[in-house]
Write a protein that holds these residues in place. Structure first.
Motif: not given
Length: 171
Positions: A113-117
């Motif tokens: 999720n952090l990578a996507y954000m």
């Protein structure tokens, strides 16, 4: 782009749930196996109770065979207890494994999720920069168009002026 990332996230969640269902099924089967063993132990203990009260000897005394039968049943109970303990340890190990797996998946999802954000933010910044560059290009294009028209008009005016000066006057 957001829709693609959202669909990837949804698909990864779907596959995680499928694996979790398999794990839950395995855990449930292991519990059922232990429960069956506990029921077998309970019935053996009932047999042991009955064998303790049996007295087949003369004048109602216990014989060696009665005692041996009770000891054999007790030995079976002990073996069943050992099997139950071994299977319970397997069940607890499996539960620990599941908890570790859930924690690991949680960390993985958080990392993803952090990578996507970060990716989304990077793409938004890039999009904003491209929109700004596009506006500047349109402004400079308009400026060059105006300058080109003005220069063309000046050249035409100069050419007309020179043409009038060079051409003989008809008076």
């Amino acid at each position: 782009m957001k829709y693609i990332l959202l669909s990837i996230f949804i698909l990864s969640s779907f596959f995680a749930n499928a694996f979790q269902n398999v794990d839950s099924l395995t855990y449930s089967l292991q519990r059922n196996k232990i429960n069956g063993m506990l029921q077998a132990r309970s019935s053996k203990f009932g047999q042991f109770d009955n064998s303790l009260s049996e007295r087949t000897g003369i004048f109602g005394f216990k014989t060696k065979k009665d005692m041996q039968r009770s000891m054999d049943i007790l030995t079976q109970i002990i073996k069943t207890d050992n099997d139950i303990l071994r299977e319970t340890k397997t069940l607890l190990d499996y539960k620990t494994y599941q908890q570790e797996q859930v924690a690991t998946q949680g960390k993985d999802y958080e990392y993803k999720n952090l990578a996507y954000m970060k990716t989304i933010n990077k793409l938004q910044v890039e999009n904003d920069r491209l929109v700004k560059d596009n506006l500047e290009f349109k402004k400079s294009k308009k400026f060059f168009q105006i300058v080109s028209y003005a220069l063309g008009l000046a050249i035409i005016s100069f050419a007309l002026f020179v043409f009038r000066k060079i051409s003989p006057k008809k008076s």
